[in-house]
Design a protein around this motif. Structure first.
Motif, PDB file in Angstrom:
ATOM      1  N   CYS B  13      34.235  34.856 -39.709  1.00  0.00           N
ATOM      2  CA  CYS B  13      35.638  35.168 -39.478  1.00  0.00           C
ATOM      3  C   CYS B  13      36.510  34.336 -40.407  1.00  0.00           C
ATOM      4  O   CYS B  13      36.064  33.346 -40.983  1.00  0.00           O
ATOM      5  N   THR B  17      41.798  33.029 -37.151  1.00  0.00           N
ATOM      6  CA  THR B  17      41.495  34.097 -36.197  1.00  0.00           C
ATOM      7  C   THR B  17      40.701  33.540 -35.023  1.00  0.00           C
ATOM      8  O   THR B  17      40.239  32.396 -35.040  1.00  0.00           O
ATOM      9  N   SER B  18      40.549  34.365 -33.993  1.00  0.00           N
ATOM     10  CA  SER B  18      39.795  33.960 -32.801  1.00  0.00           C
ATOM     11  C   SER B  18      38.501  34.756 -32.706  1.00  0.00           C
ATOM     12  O   SER B  18      38.443  35.910 -33.125  1.00  0.00           O
ATOM     13  N   VAL B  19      37.508  34.142 -32.153  1.00  0.00           N
ATOM     14  CA  VAL B  19      36.190  34.762 -32.025  1.00  0.00           C
ATOM     15  C   VAL B  19      35.691  34.585 -30.597  1.00  0.00           C
ATOM     16  O   VAL B  19      35.764  33.482 -30.044  1.00  0.00           O
ATOM     17  N   LYS B  20      35.172  35.665 -30.038  1.00  0.00           N
ATOM     18  CA  LYS B  20      34.619  35.606 -28.683  1.00  0.00           C
ATOM     19  C   LYS B  20      33.114  35.770 -28.737  1.00  0.00           C
ATOM     20  O   LYS B  20      32.593  36.670 -29.383  1.00  0.00           O
ATOM     21  N   GLU B  22      29.716  36.126 -26.256  1.00  0.00           N
ATOM     22  CA  GLU B  22      29.295  36.459 -24.906  1.00  0.00           C
ATOM     23  C   GLU B  22      27.915  35.886 -24.609  1.00  0.00           C
ATOM     24  O   GLU B  22      27.040  35.882 -25.466  1.00  0.00           O
ATOM     25  N   TRP B  35      27.621  25.661 -22.316  1.00  0.00           N
ATOM     26  CA  TRP B  35      27.863  25.975 -23.722  1.00  0.00           C
ATOM     27  C   TRP B  35      27.602  24.731 -24.560  1.00  0.00           C
ATOM     28  O   TRP B  35      28.135  23.651 -24.287  1.00  0.00           O
ATOM     29  N   ASN B  70      35.293  31.478 -20.065  1.00  0.00           N
ATOM     30  CA  ASN B  70      35.508  32.299 -18.881  1.00  0.00           C
ATOM     31  C   ASN B  70      34.164  32.667 -18.276  1.00  0.00           C
ATOM     32  O   ASN B  70      33.252  33.077 -18.986  1.00  0.00           O
ATOM     33  N   THR B  78      31.885  33.806 -21.277  1.00  0.00           N
ATOM     34  CA  THR B  78      32.345  33.977 -22.652  1.00  0.00           C
ATOM     35  C   THR B  78      32.970  32.697 -23.174  1.00  0.00           C
ATOM     36  O   THR B  78      33.594  31.941 -22.428  1.00  0.00           O
ATOM     37  N   THR B  80      35.514  31.634 -26.247  1.00  0.00           N
ATOM     38  CA  THR B  80      36.419  32.096 -27.288  1.00  0.00           C
ATOM     39  C   THR B  80      36.877  30.906 -28.112  1.00  0.00           C
ATOM     40  O   THR B  80      37.461  29.959 -27.565  1.00  0.00           O
ATOM     41  N   THR B  82      39.445  29.758 -30.476  1.00  0.00           N
ATOM     42  CA  THR B  82      40.779  30.204 -30.866  1.00  0.00           C
ATOM     43  C   THR B  82      41.222  29.520 -32.152  1.00  0.00           C
ATOM     44  O   THR B  82      40.880  28.365 -32.414  1.00  0.00           O
TER      45      THR B  82
END
Lengths: 116, 116
Positions: B13, B17-20, B22, B35, B70, B78, B80, B82
């Motif tokens: 990326c 930008t942000s990346v999620k 899972e 995590w 989350n 997830t 993310t 940011t």
């Protein structure tokens, strides 16, 4: 504070030779001990764990580990190494202060190379 | 059994930008997911612990506003990242603890994040 020490950063053995990876821990109570293996491009896989009972624990892939309270050690062994055993090996201990989260405290890992 | 998946397995990326990412437990329910971040040739660094339905617990030094976690269900968590920056480039690994387990964790295969 709890800690895990893996004294050997890198070990090279010949295929067919025996292997011992060292792990020492600092822990106040009866420890919960783990060995994980991380192969290139793959996730961490649990090899074996010790919670209580027999101090010699058998794991997958022919590995075993022995819990020695007097030495605060949980060394991983394999009598005959295969080329596919080349990987990163991590020792971990359950964090007694983590409450319900029950985190693991990790050693820095030992990288194993196997010569043909 | 006890399979944990991560998606995507790798992502590139642009800075800002942000990346999620899972993390799913495929064949078991996990009340707790972890995590981790792993730098090349280094051990795992626990970033945060998430319990289903509650806020994540972050380790010291980990910015909770940058790494949003989350854990909305017993099978999905997830992460993310940011406003990603190049220094966030790393290997991110999740693990999940089955409901009945005391300390065992099953690991996902990891996600390689590269921020350009």
């Amino acid at each position: 504070a709890q800690s895990v020490t893996q004294p050997d950063i890198h070990i090279t053995v010949s295929e067919g030779a025996s292997l011992e990876l060292r792990c020492n821990y600092s822990y106040g109570a009866t420890p919960y001990l783990f060995w994980y293996v991380q192969s290139p491009g793959q996730g961490l896989q649990l090899l074996l764990k010790y919670f209580s009972g027999d101090t010699l624990v058998q794991g997958i892939k022919g590995f075993e580990a022995e819990f020695k309270r007097s030495q605060s050690s949980f060394n991983l062994r394999k009598p005959s190494v295969h080329w596919s055993d080349a990987a990163e090996y991590f020792c971990a201990v359950g964090d007694e202060n983590a409450g319900n989260n029950r985190k693991l405290i990790w050693g820095l890992g030992t990288s194993l190379a196997v010569n043909p | 059994g006890a399979v944990v998946s991560q998606h995507p397995s790798w992502v590139i990326c642009k800075s800002g930008t942000s990346v999620k990412i899972e993390c799913r437990s495929l064949d078991f329910q996990a009340t707790t997911m972890f995590w981790y971040r792993q730098f090349p040739k280094q051990s795992l660094m626990l970033m945060a612990t998430s319990n289903e339905g509650s806020k994540a617990t972050y380790e010291q030094g980990v910015e909770k506003d940058k790494f949003l976690i989350n854990h909305a269900s017993l099978t999905l968590s997830t992460l993310t990242v940011t406003s990603a920056h190049p220094e966030d480039s790393s290997f991110y690994i999740c693990s999940a603890r089955p409901v009945a387990a005391y300390l065992g964790q099953y690991f996902g295969p990891g996600t390689r994040l590269t921020v350009t």
